[in-house]
Write a protein that holds these residues in place. Sequence first.
Motif, PDB file in Angstrom:
ATOM      1  N   HIS A  34       0.851  -1.183   0.000  1.00 41.62           N
ATOM      2  CA  HIS A  34       0.000   0.000   0.000  1.00 41.62           C
ATOM      3  C   HIS A  34       0.889   1.235   0.000  1.00 41.62           C
ATOM      4  O   HIS A  34       1.982   1.221   0.553  1.00 41.62           O
ATOM      5  N   THR A  35       0.396   2.297  -0.615  1.00 47.50           N
ATOM      6  CA  THR A  35       1.082   3.581  -0.546  1.00 47.50           C
ATOM      7  C   THR A  35       0.368   4.415   0.504  1.00 47.50           C
ATOM      8  O   THR A  35      -0.806   4.766   0.332  1.00 47.50           O
ATOM      9  N   ILE A  36       1.075   4.708   1.588  1.00 52.00           N
ATOM     10  CA  ILE A  36       0.502   5.456   2.694  1.00 52.00           C
ATOM     11  C   ILE A  36       1.214   6.798   2.769  1.00 52.00           C
ATOM     12  O   ILE A  36       2.438   6.848   2.893  1.00 52.00           O
ATOM     13  N   CYS A  37       0.443   7.867   2.676  1.00 50.55           N
ATOM     14  CA  CYS A  37       0.986   9.227   2.754  1.00 50.55           C
ATOM     15  C   CYS A  37       0.450   9.910   4.006  1.00 50.55           C
ATOM     16  O   CYS A  37      -0.762   9.901   4.243  1.00 50.55           O
ATOM     17  N   ILE A  38       1.342  10.482   4.787  1.00 52.74           N
ATOM     18  CA  ILE A  38       0.955  11.271   5.951  1.00 52.74           C
ATOM     19  C   ILE A  38       0.826  12.706   5.458  1.00 52.74           C
ATOM     20  O   ILE A  38       1.815  13.364   5.161  1.00 52.74           O
ATOM     21  N   SER A  56      -3.510   9.320   3.676  1.00 60.99           N
ATOM     22  CA  SER A  56      -4.173   8.749   2.506  1.00 60.99           C
ATOM     23  C   SER A  56      -3.575   7.368   2.266  1.00 60.99           C
ATOM     24  O   SER A  56      -2.371   7.167   2.412  1.00 60.99           O
ATOM     25  N   VAL A  57      -4.442   6.429   1.961  1.00 65.95           N
ATOM     26  CA  VAL A  57      -4.044   5.057   1.690  1.00 65.95           C
ATOM     27  C   VAL A  57      -4.398   4.766   0.243  1.00 65.95           C
ATOM     28  O   VAL A  57      -5.577   4.832  -0.134  1.00 65.95           O
ATOM     29  N   ASP A  58      -3.398   4.492  -0.558  1.00 69.13           N
ATOM     30  CA  ASP A  58      -3.568   4.235  -1.993  1.00 69.13           C
ATOM     31  C   ASP A  58      -4.334   5.373  -2.679  1.00 69.13           C
ATOM     32  O   ASP A  58      -5.202   5.142  -3.521  1.00 69.13           O
ATOM     33  N   GLY A  59      -4.047   6.612  -2.273  1.00 69.41           N
ATOM     34  CA  GLY A  59      -4.646   7.780  -2.907  1.00 69.41           C
ATOM     35  C   GLY A  59      -5.992   8.191  -2.353  1.00 69.41           C
ATOM     36  O   GLY A  59      -6.543   9.202  -2.755  1.00 69.41           O
ATOM     37  N   VAL A  60      -6.549   7.429  -1.409  1.00 69.11           N
ATOM     38  CA  VAL A  60      -7.840   7.756  -0.813  1.00 69.11           C
ATOM     39  C   VAL A  60      -7.579   8.403   0.546  1.00 69.11           C
ATOM     40  O   VAL A  60      -7.051   7.771   1.465  1.00 69.11           O
ATOM     41  N   PRO A  83      -9.310  -0.771  16.657  1.00 65.69           N
ATOM     42  CA  PRO A  83      -7.949  -1.287  16.868  1.00 65.69           C
ATOM     43  C   PRO A  83      -7.178  -1.366  15.554  1.00 65.69           C
ATOM     44  O   PRO A  83      -7.769  -1.535  14.485  1.00 65.69           O
ATOM     45  N   PHE A  84      -5.853  -1.227  15.659  1.00 69.77           N
ATOM     46  CA  PHE A  84      -5.015  -1.351  14.472  1.00 69.77           C
ATOM     47  C   PHE A  84      -5.158  -2.757  13.909  1.00 69.77           C
ATOM     48  O   PHE A  84      -5.165  -3.734  14.644  1.00 69.77           O
ATOM     49  N   LYS A  85      -5.274  -2.845  12.604  1.00 72.55           N
ATOM     50  CA  LYS A  85      -5.270  -4.125  11.912  1.00 72.55           C
ATOM     51  C   LYS A  85      -3.851  -4.393  11.439  1.00 72.55           C
ATOM     52  O   LYS A  85      -3.022  -3.487  11.432  1.00 72.55           O
ATOM     53  N   PRO A  86      -3.547  -5.614  11.019  1.00 70.96           N
ATOM     54  CA  PRO A  86      -2.226  -5.849  10.421  1.00 70.96           C
ATOM     55  C   PRO A  86      -2.042  -4.941   9.201  1.00 70.96           C
ATOM     56  O   PRO A  86      -2.958  -4.766   8.404  1.00 70.96           O
ATOM     57  N   ASN A  87      -0.870  -4.351   9.084  1.00 69.97           N
ATOM     58  CA  ASN A  87      -0.508  -3.435   7.993  1.00 69.97           C
ATOM     59  C   ASN A  87      -1.333  -2.152   7.994  1.00 69.97           C
ATOM     60  O   ASN A  87      -1.535  -1.538   6.961  1.00 69.97           O
ATOM     61  N   ASP A  88      -1.817  -1.735   9.132  1.00 68.75           N
ATOM     62  CA  ASP A  88      -2.608  -0.523   9.281  1.00 68.75           C
ATOM     63  C   ASP A  88      -1.706   0.709   9.209  1.00 68.75           C
ATOM     64  O   ASP A  88      -0.549   0.648   9.615  1.00 68.75           O
ATOM     65  N   PRO A  89      -2.210   1.839   8.711  1.00 74.46           N
ATOM     66  CA  PRO A  89      -1.403   3.058   8.719  1.00 74.46           C
ATOM     67  C   PRO A  89      -0.961   3.473  10.127  1.00 74.46           C
ATOM     68  O   PRO A  89       0.075   4.108  10.294  1.00 74.46           O
ATOM     69  N   GLY A  90      -1.730   3.104  11.133  1.00 74.15           N
ATOM     70  CA  GLY A  90      -1.357   3.418  12.513  1.00 74.15           C
ATOM     71  C   GLY A  90      -0.051   2.768  12.913  1.00 74.15           C
ATOM     72  O   GLY A  90       0.757   3.363  13.640  1.00 74.15           O
ATOM     73  N   GLU A  91       0.170   1.549  12.454  1.00 74.10           N
ATOM     74  CA  GLU A  91       1.444   0.882  12.734  1.00 74.10           C
ATOM     75  C   GLU A  91       2.602   1.653  12.113  1.00 74.10           C
ATOM     76  O   GLU A  91       3.665   1.806  12.720  1.00 74.10           O
ATOM     77  N   LEU A  92       2.400   2.150  10.896  1.00 77.80           N
ATOM     78  CA  LEU A  92       3.446   2.918  10.229  1.00 77.80           C
ATOM     79  C   LEU A  92       3.710   4.216  10.973  1.00 77.80           C
ATOM     80  O   LEU A  92       4.862   4.564  11.231  1.00 77.80           O
ATOM     81  N   ILE A  93       2.658   4.937  11.344  1.00 74.45           N
ATOM     82  CA  ILE A  93       2.816   6.205  12.067  1.00 74.45           C
ATOM     83  C   ILE A  93       3.567   5.969  13.371  1.00 74.45           C
ATOM     84  O   ILE A  93       4.515   6.686  13.694  1.00 74.45           O
ATOM     85  N   CYS A  94       3.150   4.971  14.117  1.00 73.06           N
ATOM     86  CA  CYS A  94       3.786   4.725  15.421  1.00 73.06           C
ATOM     87  C   CYS A  94       5.231   4.245  15.276  1.00 73.06           C
ATOM     88  O   CYS A  94       6.079   4.601  16.085  1.00 73.06           O
ATOM     89  N   SER A  95       5.521   3.486  14.243  1.00 72.53           N
ATOM     90  CA  SER A  95       6.906   3.013  14.074  1.00 72.53           C
ATOM     91  C   SER A  95       7.821   4.127  13.576  1.00 72.53           C
ATOM     92  O   SER A  95       8.988   4.174  13.935  1.00 72.53           O
ATOM     93  N   LEU A  96       7.305   5.036  12.752  1.00 72.80           N
ATOM     94  CA  LEU A  96       8.130   6.128  12.245  1.00 72.80           C
ATOM     95  C   LEU A  96       8.420   7.177  13.318  1.00 72.80           C
ATOM     96  O   LEU A  96       9.483   7.760  13.353  1.00 72.80           O
ATOM     97  N   LEU A  97       7.452   7.411  14.183  1.00 72.36           N
ATOM     98  CA  LEU A  97       7.553   8.514  15.127  1.00 72.36           C
ATOM     99  C   LEU A  97       7.871   8.069  16.536  1.00 72.36           C
ATOM    100  O   LEU A  97       7.770   8.844  17.471  1.00 72.36           O
ATOM    101  N   LYS A  98       8.237   6.834  16.688  1.00 68.86           N
ATOM    102  CA  LYS A  98       8.590   6.279  17.990  1.00 68.86           C
ATOM    103  C   LYS A  98       9.816   6.990  18.546  1.00 68.86           C
ATOM    104  O   LYS A  98      10.729   7.322  17.828  1.00 68.86           O
ATOM    105  N   ARG A  99       9.864   7.219  19.848  1.00 68.13           N
ATOM    106  CA  ARG A  99      10.998   7.896  20.486  1.00 68.13           C
ATOM    107  C   ARG A  99      12.242   7.082  20.416  1.00 68.13           C
ATOM    108  O   ARG A  99      12.402   5.980  20.538  1.00 68.13           O
TER     109      ARG A  99
END
Length: 99
Positions: A34-38, A56-60, A83-99
């Motif tokens: 998926h293409t996920i844009c913050i 946006s997920v895949d342009g939506v 709750p976050f699903k597997p491969n959810d954008p929330g997982e990406l946000i939390c992993s990128l911005l983790k302290r």
Amino acid sequence: MNIAKLIALLLFLILPFIVAPPVEAASCRNYHDHTICILKIKRSAKYVWEYRAVVSVDGVERPLEIYNCRGHFRVQKDGLAVPFKPNDPGELICSLLKR
């Protein structure tokens, strides 16, 4: 005439760099097919594990949601916690911005 042409040429070359239009850049990642844009993100001052984000997920584009990295869920605009699903954008946000 030569000096006028030189000045005009210099202005023609320099002016686009002085008057540049603002750029809106989104942070996009390919994440599990998926293409996920913050598009917009803001960290909570009171709850440092929460982020208000428009993604946006895949342009939506999704509306503004609160991503809770401690509880691994997102709060939708209507107040529903999902709750976050597997491969959810929330997982990406939390992993990128983790302290």
